[in-house]
Scaffold this motif. Structure first.
Motif, mmCIF file in Angstrom:
data_model
loop_
_atom_site.group_PDB
_atom_site.id
_atom_site.type_symbol
_atom_site.label_atom_id
_atom_site.label_comp_id
_atom_site.label_asym_id
_atom_site.label_seq_id
_atom_site.Cartn_x
_atom_site.Cartn_y
_atom_site.Cartn_z
ATOM 1 N N GLY A 350 2.927 -21.912 11.811
ATOM 2 C CA GLY A 350 2.784 -20.471 11.274
ATOM 3 C C GLY A 350 2.202 -19.419 12.051
ATOM 4 N N LYS A 351 1.941 -18.144 11.339
ATOM 5 C CA LYS A 351 1.182 -17.127 11.903
ATOM 6 C C LYS A 351 0.569 -16.469 10.801
ATOM 7 C CE LYS A 351 4.759 -13.909 11.359
ATOM 8 N NZ LYS A 351 5.730 -12.719 12.019
ATOM 9 N N MET A 352 -0.466 -15.812 11.036
ATOM 10 C CA MET A 352 -1.381 -14.897 10.262
ATOM 11 C C MET A 352 -0.504 -13.712 10.016
ATOM 12 S SD MET A 352 -3.968 -16.701 10.193
ATOM 13 C CE MET A 352 -5.040 -15.400 9.325
ATOM 14 N N VAL A 353 -0.652 -13.563 8.865
ATOM 15 C CA VAL A 353 0.243 -12.424 8.124
ATOM 16 C C VAL A 353 -1.083 -11.562 7.441
ATOM 17 C CG1 VAL A 353 1.794 -11.402 6.649
ATOM 18 C CG2 VAL A 353 2.423 -13.800 8.011
ATOM 19 N N PHE A 354 -1.062 -10.149 8.077
ATOM 20 C CA PHE A 354 -2.046 -9.424 7.422
ATOM 21 C C PHE A 354 -1.451 -8.395 6.468
ATOM 22 C CE2 PHE A 354 -3.917 -10.945 11.019
ATOM 23 C CZ PHE A 354 -5.556 -11.111 10.732
ATOM 24 N N LEU A 355 -2.116 -8.278 5.240
ATOM 25 C CA LEU A 355 -1.701 -7.464 4.103
ATOM 26 C C LEU A 355 -2.498 -6.116 3.938
ATOM 27 C CD1 LEU A 355 -1.702 -10.445 1.715
ATOM 28 C CD2 LEU A 355 0.249 -9.393 2.777
ATOM 29 N N GLU A 418 2.397 -11.208 -0.919
ATOM 30 C CA GLU A 418 2.668 -9.918 -0.711
ATOM 31 C C GLU A 418 2.279 -8.936 -2.059
ATOM 32 O OE1 GLU A 418 6.508 -9.604 0.790
ATOM 33 O OE2 GLU A 418 5.934 -10.596 2.877
ATOM 34 N N GLN A 419 2.705 -9.619 -3.025
ATOM 35 C CA GLN A 419 2.409 -8.681 -4.465
ATOM 36 C C GLN A 419 0.885 -8.634 -4.664
ATOM 37 O OE1 GLN A 419 4.872 -11.098 -6.907
ATOM 38 N NE2 GLN A 419 6.704 -9.586 -6.801
ATOM 39 N N LEU A 420 0.178 -10.067 -4.142
ATOM 40 C CA LEU A 420 -1.292 -10.130 -4.530
ATOM 41 C C LEU A 420 -1.786 -9.086 -3.609
ATOM 42 C CD1 LEU A 420 -1.997 -13.868 -5.221
ATOM 43 C CD2 LEU A 420 -1.456 -11.946 -7.049
ATOM 44 N N GLY A 421 -1.265 -9.013 -2.246
ATOM 45 C CA GLY A 421 -2.145 -8.227 -1.197
ATOM 46 C C GLY A 421 -1.980 -6.554 -1.492
ATOM 47 N N ARG A 422 -0.940 -6.410 -2.608
ATOM 48 C CA ARG A 422 -1.087 -4.746 -2.955
ATOM 49 C C ARG A 422 -1.976 -4.495 -3.764
ATOM 50 N NH1 ARG A 422 4.650 -5.813 -2.182
ATOM 51 N NH2 ARG A 422 5.015 -6.185 -4.467
ATOM 52 N N LEU A 423 -2.584 -5.211 -4.663
ATOM 53 C CA LEU A 423 -3.488 -5.235 -5.642
ATOM 54 C C LEU A 423 -4.996 -4.552 -4.705
ATOM 55 C CD1 LEU A 423 -3.090 -8.055 -8.076
ATOM 56 C CD2 LEU A 423 -2.392 -5.923 -8.354
ATOM 57 N N ARG A 424 -5.066 -3.452 -4.836
ATOM 58 C CA ARG A 424 -6.541 -2.961 -4.259
ATOM 59 C C ARG A 424 -7.198 -2.275 -5.347
ATOM 60 N NH1 ARG A 424 -5.612 -6.118 -0.894
ATOM 61 N NH2 ARG A 424 -5.310 -5.892 1.289
ATOM 62 N N HIS A 425 -8.354 -2.683 -5.510
ATOM 63 C CA HIS A 425 -9.193 -2.236 -6.687
ATOM 64 C C HIS A 425 -10.876 -2.285 -6.279
ATOM 65 C CE1 HIS A 425 -11.159 -1.331 -10.650
ATOM 66 N NE2 HIS A 425 -10.025 -0.604 -10.902
#
Length: 685
Positions: A350-355, A418-425
């Motif tokens: 695999g590879k590291m995917v940054f969000l 990706e959906q969880l990565g968009r949660l910014r708070h």
């Protein structure tokens, strides 16, 4: 021609000195007066290092001495902080020469120095001017010679020291190394170091390699947990994990000690037999038969002992490959996804995917960096094991290694994260990256340095404990509620739930703000592979089979109500009652309130604070509403946030409720500008 080259070289040196003089003059004019070294002094040291180190053509061509103001931005391997050079990483550039390294001792704000895989020679210079700042020192794979100098042991802030694969000689300076009590990594392998290491004791050491030297004597018990490979190729070294020191019983530090030569049994019998010098006779024939029998028996015994030893060490070797020692099992974050292993035919790496937006602590790194990182196990939770990983550059991340993940495929896993990565708070622990391979799945979060709410409330309840005051408890309750509201009102279908709200998943960041962790993972982990989160499961939750169907927003509100009860009572969510059975916290609170002993509910630590009785009762009523048995009787999380804000406003003197938390019916998963700023600030810790 030779004379012409010599003149040209002299001219170049004059030009270099003139440029350095201009640099000093420019910084003297542009910079405020200072009695200490400046960036100009750092650049002067780097220029001297460049002139003395050679290297392949163009290796340091970006070091443009005519534009010193660009050094911190464009010079290869140079990083600055606070207007000084703080990091120098020049690896594999064929830098050489015995006089280059001493110039770097003038960089007295240097925190990281890595010159791995070059051709530097000569002794290790005096680096004591870096004693207050240097944390990482990598000089491996060079041609450094001589002993390890005493000046090195003034670098008491070192975390990592790698001097492997050089020509260092002399005894290992054990007493000096023991002064470096912060060391996590010590690599001295592939040198010509000698002498004993029996007194070496570094309490925090996680990575050790002393192999391929001339060390002797016994391995100290403090280092016995490291694998045999850490001490291999030292012929006179003994003791666990190497074979025992039987041969060194008389003097374990003397490398020349050897057992007396063993006399073959047959020779011993012949020498001691009174008939050995007599002429052959009938008795002599019997003696020869006895000798043959003894030789055969001795040979059979030798074969048996050799076989047993082979089996013993082979089992240890196989066990070491399948199950690493406890220390290294705790350190290692990934194993099956290692890029250094084969993996066999059809292996998929695999590879590291940054969000996220790439700001703050969302720093890019590769899986290899994670494999090299020192790691401390933080604990095993419902969804896997969490580690604190310290990368080579000193940055810290929290890594969760998932277990029993059940998704239909890689695409479903990626879409969900990706959906969880968009949660910014500001009240959520940011998910910054993930790694997916068929046999390995990792999640990378910002590291929260102040532990969990569970530890804060329930840790060290004995003498000397610092009480958690009412204001901090309310701040944590408000922060956790806001984070949960942001999850519930993110725009996705079906509505997202946290699925695992509990006090161990409420973490505290550097500023003491509450942040929810482990959100949204319930959809990927079956309930059979997750802990039951005793005390937080709502009554409507079905038996633990298949997916966790009880991971709903109403279930989150119930678990949050239990969290409020923990804050109010100081009791854990589930505990044993006097009759020996288990009683969850809502049941206990309801039984006490039913008997009109409401004051007995609250934590004794809160009794010292005056004038908060109404606020405590108001929060208790809210908690009981959240833990109602019927899901439809529980409030929505937006209502919970408003009630908490009202209670906080009342305790602050009746001021207006903060308008920063708007109606949660319209929150999207794109944070507001203020939330972006707060998240970026938290990520930069």
């Amino acid at each position: 021609m030779r004379e012409k080259k010599k003149r040209l070289h002299c001219l170049q040196q004059l030009l270099l000195e003139a440029l350095l003089l201009l640099v000093r003059l420019r910084f003297a004019v542009c910079s405020p007066a200072s009695s200490g070294p400046t960036l100009a002094d750092d650049l002067s040291a780097l220029a001297a290092f460049r002139g003395a180190s050679g290297g392949r053509a163009g290796a340091l061509s970006s070091w443009n001495l005519s534009e010193p103001w660009s050094a911190c931005a464009t010079w290869e391997g140079v990083t600055c902080a606070g207007g000084r050079v703080s990091r120098l990483v020049l690896e594999g550039l064929s830098l050489s020469g015995p006089s280059a390294l001493p110039h770097l001792a003038r960089l007295d704000r240097l925190r990281v120095l890595s010159l791995k895989s070059n051709l530097l020679s000569g002794p290790i210079p005096d680096l004591s001017p870096l004693s207050t700042t240097l944390k990482l020192l990598f000089l491996s794979h060079n041609a450094l010679s001589g002993p390890i100098p005493d000046s090195l042991f003034s670098l008491t802030r070192l975390y990592r020291l790698d001097l492997s694969c050089n020509n260092l000689s002399g005894p290992v300076p054990v007493e000096g190394l023991d002064r470096l009590d912060r060391l996590l990594t010590l690599r001295l392998d592939s040198n010509r170091l000698s002498g004993p290491v029996s007194a070496l004791a570094l309490p925090r050491l996680q990575d050790l390699n002393l192999s391929s030297n001339l060390l002797s004597g016994a391995i100290p018990a403090a280092l016995a947990a490291f694998p045999a490979a850490s001490f291999a190729a030292n012929a006179a070294l003994c003791g666990a994990p190497l074979p025992p020191c039987r041969d060194f019983a008389s003097d374990p530090t003397r490398p020349s000690a050897r057992p007396p030569p063993r006399v073959p049994p047959a020779a011993a019998v012949v020498a001691s037999s009174p008939s050995s010098s007599a002429p052959p006779s009938r008795g002599g024939r019997v003696s020869r038969a006895a000798v043959v029998g003894i030789v055969a028996g001795d040979f059979a015994l030798l074969v048996l002992v050799s076989g047993l030893l082979f089996c013993y060490f082979w089992r240890k070797f196989a066990a070491g490959r399948k199950a690493p020692s406890r220390l290294h099992e705790g350190e290692k974050i990934v194993y099956s996804a290692s890029p250094y292993g084969g993996g066999g035919a059809g292996y998929e790496r695999g590879k590291m995917v940054f969000l996220g937006d790439g700001s703050g602590s969302n720093k890019r790194f590769e899986l290899e960096d994670l494999l090299r990182a020192s790691a401390e196990m933080l604990g095993k939770g419902s969804y896997g094991t969490a580690y604190k990983a310290v990368l080579d550059d000193g940055s810290v991340a929290a890594v969760k290694r998932l277990r029993d993940v059940q998704v239909s495929g890689k695409r479903e896993f990626e879409q969900h994260l990706e959906q969880l990565g968009r949660l910014r708070h500001p009240n959520l622990v940011p998910l910054t990256a993930y790694y997916y391979a068929p046999d390995e799945k990792l999640l990378v979060y910002d590291y929260m340095p102040n532990g969990s709410l569970f530890s804060l409330l329930h840790g060290n309840r004995g003498p000397g404990r610092t009480p958690v005051d009412w204001g901090l408890r309310m701040q944590i309750a408000a922060g956790a509620a806001r984070g949960l509201a942001h999850i519930h009102h993110a725009r996705r279908s079906p509505k997202l739930a946290h699925g695992n709200v509990k006090s161990t998943n409420v973490l505290l960041d550097k500023a003491g703000n509450a942040r929810l962790a482990d959100y949204g993972l319930a959809l990927m982990v079956p309930s059979a592979g997750a802990s039951r989160s005793a005390g937080y499961r709502p009554p409507e939750a079905p038996p633990a089979d298949g997916r966790r169907a009880w991971a709903t927003q109403r279930g989150d509100v119930y678990a949050f109500g239990v969290l409020l009860l923990e804050l109010l009572t100081g009791r854990p969510a589930a505990s044993d009652n006097a009759g020996g059975g288990a009683m969850d916290l809502p049941t206990w609170v309801q039984s006490v309130v039913r008997e009109e002993w409401t004051a007995e509910v609250f934590d004794l630590e809160l009794m010292r604070y005056k004038g908060i009785e109404e606020e405590m009762v108001g929060m208790l009523q809210l908690a009981l509403r959240c833990t109602a048995a019927a899901p439809e009787q529980r409030p929505k999380i937006g209502q919970v946030v408003r009630v908490i804000d009202e209670v906080r406003a009342a305790s602050a003197g009746g001021g207006e409720v903060s308008p920063s938390h708007e109606s949660f019916d319209s929150i999207s998963d794109s944070p507001s500008v203020s939330e972006d700023a707060a998240a970026a600030g938290a990520a930069s810790q």
